[in-house]
Scaffold this motif. Structure first.
Motif, PDB file in Angstrom:
ATOM      1  N   LEU A 211       0.827  -1.209   0.000  1.00 29.83           N
ATOM      2  CA  LEU A 211       0.000   0.000   0.000  1.00 29.83           C
ATOM      3  C   LEU A 211       0.861   1.260   0.000  1.00 29.83           C
ATOM      4  N   GLU A 212       2.055   1.145   0.568  1.00 31.43           N
ATOM      5  CA  GLU A 212       2.975   2.278   0.528  1.00 31.43           C
ATOM      6  C   GLU A 212       3.577   2.425  -0.869  1.00 31.43           C
TER       7      GLU A 212
ATOM      8  N   ALA B 163      -1.107   4.818   1.329  1.00 34.38           N
ATOM      9  CA  ALA B 163      -0.886   5.302   2.692  1.00 34.38           C
ATOM     10  C   ALA B 163       0.585   5.107   3.037  1.00 34.38           C
ATOM     11  N   ALA B 164       1.011   5.760   4.115  1.00 36.97           N
ATOM     12  CA  ALA B 164       2.395   5.626   4.583  1.00 36.97           C
ATOM     13  C   ALA B 164       2.389   5.579   6.102  1.00 36.97           C
ATOM     14  N   ARG B 165       3.428   5.001   6.656  1.00 38.59           N
ATOM     15  CA  ARG B 165       3.530   4.950   8.117  1.00 38.59           C
ATOM     16  C   ARG B 165       3.673   6.366   8.675  1.00 38.59           C
ATOM     17  N   HIS B 166       2.985   6.622   9.763  1.00 38.05           N
ATOM     18  CA  HIS B 166       3.037   7.945  10.401  1.00 38.05           C
ATOM     19  C   HIS B 166       4.097   7.911  11.503  1.00 38.05           C
TER      20      HIS B 166
ATOM     21  N   ARG C  21       6.059   6.905  18.599  1.00 37.70           N
ATOM     22  CA  ARG C  21       6.452   7.724  19.727  1.00 37.70           C
ATOM     23  C   ARG C  21       5.529   7.468  20.909  1.00 37.70           C
ATOM     24  N   TRP C  22       6.121   7.533  22.102  1.00 41.04           N
ATOM     25  CA  TRP C  22       5.329   7.359  23.320  1.00 41.04           C
ATOM     26  C   TRP C  22       4.365   8.517  23.483  1.00 41.04           C
TER      27      TRP C  22
END
Length: 212
Positions: A194-195, A200-203, A208-209
């Motif tokens: 999908l990337e 879509a792409a990873r955010h 991040r915590w």
């Protein structure tokens, strides 16, 4: 020794395994040897489960008529999903390959028992969904073990769970969790499909915590 210490080399290989685990859509026709499929099921069953309930049920779908019925159900659901997208997104959606049902040599349906007697209800009173989450962990065990052996897995979620259960003639009390296409991938890739297709792409914020 109270715990197992893993080497830096092993940790590096584990990181590589996590990166290369992909949702595969393109498969070779070559069947996976039966001993390997049995081993993958064994690895899946090593997953943690609430109260040691092991609520998962893995089903090998080998009957051609049932496979054809599953594919027809996918096409029906896919048409309905396509119709719900705005015109711009619908055009991109139509270009995506969303299942490997016609190519994959193995189809594996995964169901779970909502109220398993095994485990005697431990850990489910306030969060009964834990049986579902336990099943997902078993699927992930299966997926990682398959990836480590060069085997691809694709999760087909564009299916109606009730219709799928009827097609496969499973216990009516079982609930569907996943329909997996399994086989050797034609072109392994570290990047999600999908990337690649710019869907879509990873955010970065999801790595991040969140502090409270």
């Amino acid at each position: 020794m109270s715990s197992v210490a893993f080497s830096a080399d092993f940790i590096g290989e584990l990181d590589q395994l996590l990166r290369w685990r992909r949702d595969v859509r393109h498969f070779k026709q070559q069947a996976v040897p039966e001993p390997i499929l049995q081993d993958l099921l064994h690895r899946a069953s090593m997953a943690p489960s609430v109260g040691l309930s092991q609520p998962w049920r893995f089903i090998r779908v080998e009957d051609n008529d049932r496979r054809l019925a599953i594919h027809r159900e996918f096409e029906r659901c896919n048409r309905a999903a396509h119709a719900e997208f705005p015109a711009r997104d619908a055009e991109e959606y139509a270009r995506l390959k969303l299942s490997g049902l016609q190519d994959a040599p193995h189809h594996i349906a995964v169901f779970f028992v909502p109220e398993p007697a095994q485990g005697r209800g431990l850990g489910r009173r306030t969060m009964p969904q834990t049986v579902e989450w336990s099943t997902v962990m078993a699927i992930y065990n299966f997926w990682l073990a398959a990836t480590a052996r060069g085997i691809g897995v694709g999760w087909v979620s564009i299916l109606d769970p009730v219709m799928t259960g009827q097609i496969l003639d499973v216990d009516p009390d079982w609930e569907m969790m996943a329909y997996l296409c399994v086989g050797y991938p034609t072109s392994p890739s570290e990047m999600p499909e999908l990337e690649k297709k710019n869907w879509a792409a990873r955010h970065p914020d999801r790595s991040r915590w969140i502090y409270r």
